[in-house]
Design an enzyme around this catalytic site. Structure first.
Site, PDB file in Angstrom:
ATOM      1  CG  HIS A 291      -3.365  18.090  10.763  1.00 27.90           C
ATOM      2  ND1 HIS A 291      -2.972  16.948  11.310  1.00 27.90           N
ATOM      3  CD2 HIS A 291      -4.396  17.878  10.000  1.00 27.90           C
ATOM      4  CE1 HIS A 291      -3.520  15.899  10.584  1.00 27.90           C
ATOM      5  NE2 HIS A 291      -4.334  16.393   9.953  1.00 27.90           N
TER       6      HIS A 291
ATOM      7  CG  ASP B 157     -10.262  20.979   5.275  1.00 29.53           C
ATOM      8  OD1 ASP B 157     -10.441  20.314   4.266  1.00 29.53           O
ATOM      9  OD2 ASP B 157      -9.942  20.334   6.599  1.00 29.53           O
TER      10      ASP B 157
END
Ligand code: CMC
Length: 455
Positions: free
Chosen positions: A307, A364
Site C-alpha cells: 500500500h 483486498d
C-alpha cells in the site's frame, strides 16, 4: 504563528515557504507561491509525497496502521455503526441523531427505485460487459433523469441527491448483475435495510425471496463501511479533480468509478481472487508463486499486498481477515482459497523481499473470500468496492463544493518533448480546388485531374 522553511535554489537565492501542521501533527511545506516567487515548480510524479488538499474527513497514519473517519477509529465504527450511519458521519461530519437517521433512511428508501424507463439501458449493453463499465455509464445517465440536479441549491437538495446516489448505486449494481445472468431485474423492497435490500436485489427471484443470514448481512455491512473512505486515494482524488472544475456530483463520482476500476486500485480485489483461483487450479505451489513475484521479469505482483500509505499493516485487512474466518465458520464453508491466501501471507511475511519493502496484506487480500462466500461473483467485487466508497466520494465532493476559495485542480508539468523546431513543408505537391489547398498526402491515391494546379 506560521513557521517558515527556507529553500535555497541552485543560483544561491533563498525563499521562505510557510509550513502547515495538521490536527494530528502532520507537517507540510506550502509551495503554492514557489513558482511566482522563484520560477520553480515542485515535481513529484505519482504524488509520492504531495498533499493535494487539506481535508477534514479521514485520517491515516500509515506507519502506525491507524485509520479514522472524522476522528473515530475505524475499529469502533466497525463495532458500532451501520454502513449508512458511517456514510452520514463521513458526509456531514457527525454521527446522525435518531431524527437525522430516520429522515435519511426514509429518503434512501424513497430513492431506491430506478425510473421505469431507465431499466431499458441495461439491455443496451452486450452480455459480456463488465459491470464497472455499466456502473460508471449509468451513474452518469442517472444525472439526466435528475434534472435540475446539475446545480445543488441548498442543504436539503444536497441530502436528496446524496441519498439518491447512495441508494441507486446499489440498485444499478444489482440490476447490472441480474441482466448479466439473464434474470429479471428485482425491484427494491421498502421494508428492508440498505444491505439486506442489496442482497435481495442480487439474489431474490420473482418466485423466491432471498433471506440473508445475520452473519452475511453483518459481513457485507463491515465490508462496505471499511471501504467508505480512504483519504486521497486514486479514485477520490479523481472525484475531487473533476469536482474542482465544478462538474456535478453524478459526473464526478462516475469518474471515480472509472478510476477505481484499475487493478492497482479497486480492481485488486478481483485480481486477488483470480490469483487464488489460478493457484488452486494449477500445479504451482505458493512458494513457486512467491518466487515468480520476486523475479521481476515475470512482471507479476502479489495482489492484495502493499500500500502506498500503510507501511506496517492495513487495519482494514486485520478486521476483514477476522470477519472472513467468522463468516466461513458460521456458514460452515471450507474454501481452499482461504488456505492458499493464509499460506501466501505467511510465506510473504517471512520473506525479506516483502519485509524490507514493508509490504503487508491490504484491504483486498481477504475481502474477495468474504464476497465469494456471500455468493457475489468475482466480476462484481470492484462494483461492491464502489458502493462502499460512495460516501467518501460524496463527502470529498461536498468539501470541494462548499469551499468558497476552491480553485480548479490544475497541476503543472516539466516538459520533456522536442525543443522548438523549424517548420518543414512536408508536401511534395498540393492542389488548389475552389480556392483551398489540399495537402498532397490526401491526394496520394488520386490521379491529377487535367487542369488542376499542382506545386
Ligand atoms: N507484489 C510485489 N512487489 C510489490 C508489491 C506487490 N504487491 N507492491 C509493491 N511491490 C514492490 C515494488 O515492485 C517496488 O519494489 P522496488 O522498490 O524494488 O522497485 C516496491 O515494492 C514499492 O512499490 P511501488 O509500486 O513503488 O509502491 P506504490 O506505493 O507505488 O504502490 C500499490 C502501491 C498498492 C499500487 C502496490 O503495492 C501494488 O501494486 N500492490 C498490488 C495491487 C493491490 O493490491 N492494490 C490494492 C491497494 S489497497 C486498495 C486501494 O486502496 O486501492
Amino acid at each position: 504563528m506560521t513557521e517558515y522553511a527556507t529553500l535555497t535554489l541552485p543560483d544561491g537565492r533563498a525563499t521562505q515557504l510557510p509550513t502547515i501542521v495538521g490536527t494530528e501533527g502532520e507537517q507540510a511545506v506550502d509551495i503554492a507561491r514557489l513558482r511566482a516567487d522563484t520560477g520553480y515548480i515542485t515535481l513529484d510524479d505519482g504524488y509520492m509525497n504531495t498533499g493535494s488538499c487539506q481535508s477534514a474527513i479521514t485520517f491515516i497514519d500509515g506507519e502506525a496502521g491507524i485509520l479514522r473517519y472524522r476522528g473515530y477509529a475505524v475499529q469502533d465504527i466497525a463495532k458500532h455503526c451501520s454502513f449508512i450511519e458511517t456514510a452520514q458521519l463521513l458526509i456531514w461530519g457527525e454521527l446522525p441523531n435518531p431524527e437525522q437517521k430516520a429522515r435519511f433512511s426514509a429518503l434512501l428508501t424513497e430513492k431506491s427505485t430506478l425510473p421505469e424507463d431507465f431499466r431499458r439501458h441495461f439491455a443496451a449493453f452486450p452480455v459480456h460487459a463488465h459491470p464497472m463499465s455499466i456502473l460508471s455509464a449509468l451513474i452518469n445517465a442517472l444525472q439526466t433523469y435528475d434534472i435540475p440536479g446539475l446545480v445543488i441549491d441548498d442543504e436539503e437538495e444536497f441530502e436528496r441527491v446524496s441519498a439518491a446516489l447512495l441508494s441507486k448505486v446499489r440498485t444499478i449494481a444489482a440490476a447490472a448483475y441480474k441482466s448479466s445472468v439473464g434474470e429479471p431485474i428485482m425491484y427494491p423492497r421498502y421494508d428492508l435495510r440498505y444491505v439486506e435490500n442489496f442482497l435481495h436485489m442480487m439474489f431474490s427471484k420473482p418466485y423466491r425471496d432471498y433471506e440473508p443470514s445475520a452473519e452475511a448481512t453483518a459481513a457485507l455491512n463491515l465490508f462496505l463501511l471499511l471501504h467508505a473512505d480512504h483519504e486521497q486515494n486514486c479514485s477520490t482524488s479523481t472525484v475531487r479533480m473533476v469536482a474542482s472544475g465544478q462538474a456535478n456530483m453524478y459526473a464526478s463520482v462516475a469518474a471515480g468509478v472509472c478510476a477505481l476500476w484499475g487493478k492497482l486500485h479497486g480492481g485488486a480485489n478481483q485480481a486477488v481472487m483470480e490469483m487464488l483461483n489460478q493457484l488452486r487450479s494449477s500445479d504451482m505451489t505458493v512458494k513457486d508463486y512467491i518466487a515468480k513475484v520476486k523475479d521481476r521479469e515475470a512482471g507479476i505482483r502479489l495482489m492484495g499486498f502493499g500500500h502506498r500509505v500503510y507501511r506496517s499493516f492495513d487495519p482494514r485487512a486485520v478486521l476483514l481477515k477476522e470477519a472472513c474466518d467468522g463468516l466461513l465458520n458460521s456458514m460452515q464453508i471450507h474454501d481452499p482459497r482461504l488456505d492458499i491466501a493464509r499460506e501466501l501471507e505467511a510465506v510473504a511475511l517471512s520473506d525479506d523481499y516483502f519485509v524490507s519493502r514493508k509490504l503487508y496484506p491490504n484491504v483486498d487480500f481477504y475481502s474477495g473470500i468474504i464476497l465469494t462466500a456471500l455468493g457475489i461473483p468475482t466480476e462484481m467485487f470492484t462494483v461492491l468496492f464502489a458502493i462502499g466508497r460512495m460516501p467518501g466520494w460524496i463527502a470529498n465532493w461536498k468539501e470541494i463544493y462548499d469551499s468558497s476559495t476552491q480553485k480548479i485542480y490544475r497541476p503543472r508539468q516539466i516538459y520533456t518533448g522536442p525543443a522548438p523546431r523549424e517548420w518543414q513543408n512536408r508536401f511534395v505537391r498540393e492542389r488548389t480546388t475552389g480556392g483551398f489547398k489540399i495537402p498532397a498526402d490526401l491526394l496520394a491515391d488520386q490521379p491529377d485531374p487535367a487542369g488542376s494546379e499542382t506545386a
